[in-house]
Design a protein around this motif. Structure first.
Motif, PDB file in Angstrom:
ATOM      1  N   PHE A 256       0.834  -1.387   0.039  1.00  0.00           N
ATOM      2  CA  PHE A 256       0.103  -0.081   0.104  1.00  0.00           C
ATOM      3  C   PHE A 256       0.872   1.272  -0.032  1.00  0.00           C
ATOM      4  CE2 PHE A 256      -2.685  -3.349   2.065  1.00  0.00           C
ATOM      5  CZ  PHE A 256      -3.496  -3.423   1.314  1.00  0.00           C
ATOM      6  N   THR A 257       2.166   1.161   0.089  1.00  0.00           N
ATOM      7  CA  THR A 257       3.170   2.202   0.068  1.00  0.00           C
ATOM      8  C   THR A 257       3.654   2.212  -1.233  1.00  0.00           C
ATOM      9  OG1 THR A 257       3.394   1.720   2.563  1.00  0.00           O
ATOM     10  CG2 THR A 257       4.880   3.256   1.360  1.00  0.00           C
TER      11      THR A 257
ATOM     12  N   ASP B 185       2.446   8.444   0.134  1.00  0.00           N
ATOM     13  CA  ASP B 185       1.920   7.153   1.061  1.00  0.00           C
ATOM     14  C   ASP B 185       2.896   7.367   2.213  1.00  0.00           C
ATOM     15  OD1 ASP B 185       0.192   6.537  -0.918  1.00  0.00           O
ATOM     16  OD2 ASP B 185       1.271   5.098  -1.712  1.00  0.00           O
ATOM     17  N   THR B 186       4.016   7.376   2.149  1.00  0.00           N
ATOM     18  CA  THR B 186       5.271   7.582   3.096  1.00  0.00           C
ATOM     19  C   THR B 186       4.574   8.650   4.144  1.00  0.00           C
ATOM     20  OG1 THR B 186       6.636   6.398   1.895  1.00  0.00           O
ATOM     21  CG2 THR B 186       7.548   7.466   4.034  1.00  0.00           C
TER      22      THR B 186
ATOM     23  N   SER C  48       1.859   9.984   4.557  1.00  0.00           N
ATOM     24  CA  SER C  48       0.850   9.654   5.383  1.00  0.00           C
ATOM     25  C   SER C  48       1.010   8.821   6.534  1.00  0.00           C
ATOM     26  CB  SER C  48      -0.333   9.100   4.428  1.00  0.00           C
ATOM     27  OG  SER C  48      -0.596   9.881   3.388  1.00  0.00           O
TER      28      SER C  48
END
Length: 92
Positions: free
Chosen positions: A43-44, A49-50, A52
């Motif tokens: 999901f990264t 994304d990181t 988040s």
């Protein structure tokens, strides 16, 4: 900002948005190997994304629920990849 000096060579620093690039690069460089232990890895997919993930960790810290530090993340990634001495540490 939280920084805890463990000894002369190791400090724990609360992960911040400025760490997102370095953390993402470590994750990206070890993706295949780490997938077995880190279910969130798929999901990264981007630096965002990181970021988040880091923001979520900082919220948890501010609510006294968790603590995600850069050294603990880096050490986990580097020990699994077997390259503790080949990276530049993130500055505290």
């Amino acid at each position: 900002m939280f920084v805890h000096k463990v000894d002369r060579e190791l400090s724990l620093k609360l992960a911040g948005p400025e760490d997102a690039d370095a953390l993402f690069q470590l994750t990206e460089g070890s993706r295949e190997y780490l997938r077995e232990w880190l279910p969130w890895l798929d999901f990264t997919k981007t630096v965002e994304d990181t970021k988040s993930f880091i923001e979520s960790g900082r919220r948890g810290f501010s609510e006294n629920k968790s603590m995600t530090t850069m050294e603990s993340i880096m050490v986990t990634l580097l020990v699994r990849q077997g390259s503790m001495k080949s990276t530049t540490p993130i500055k505290s």
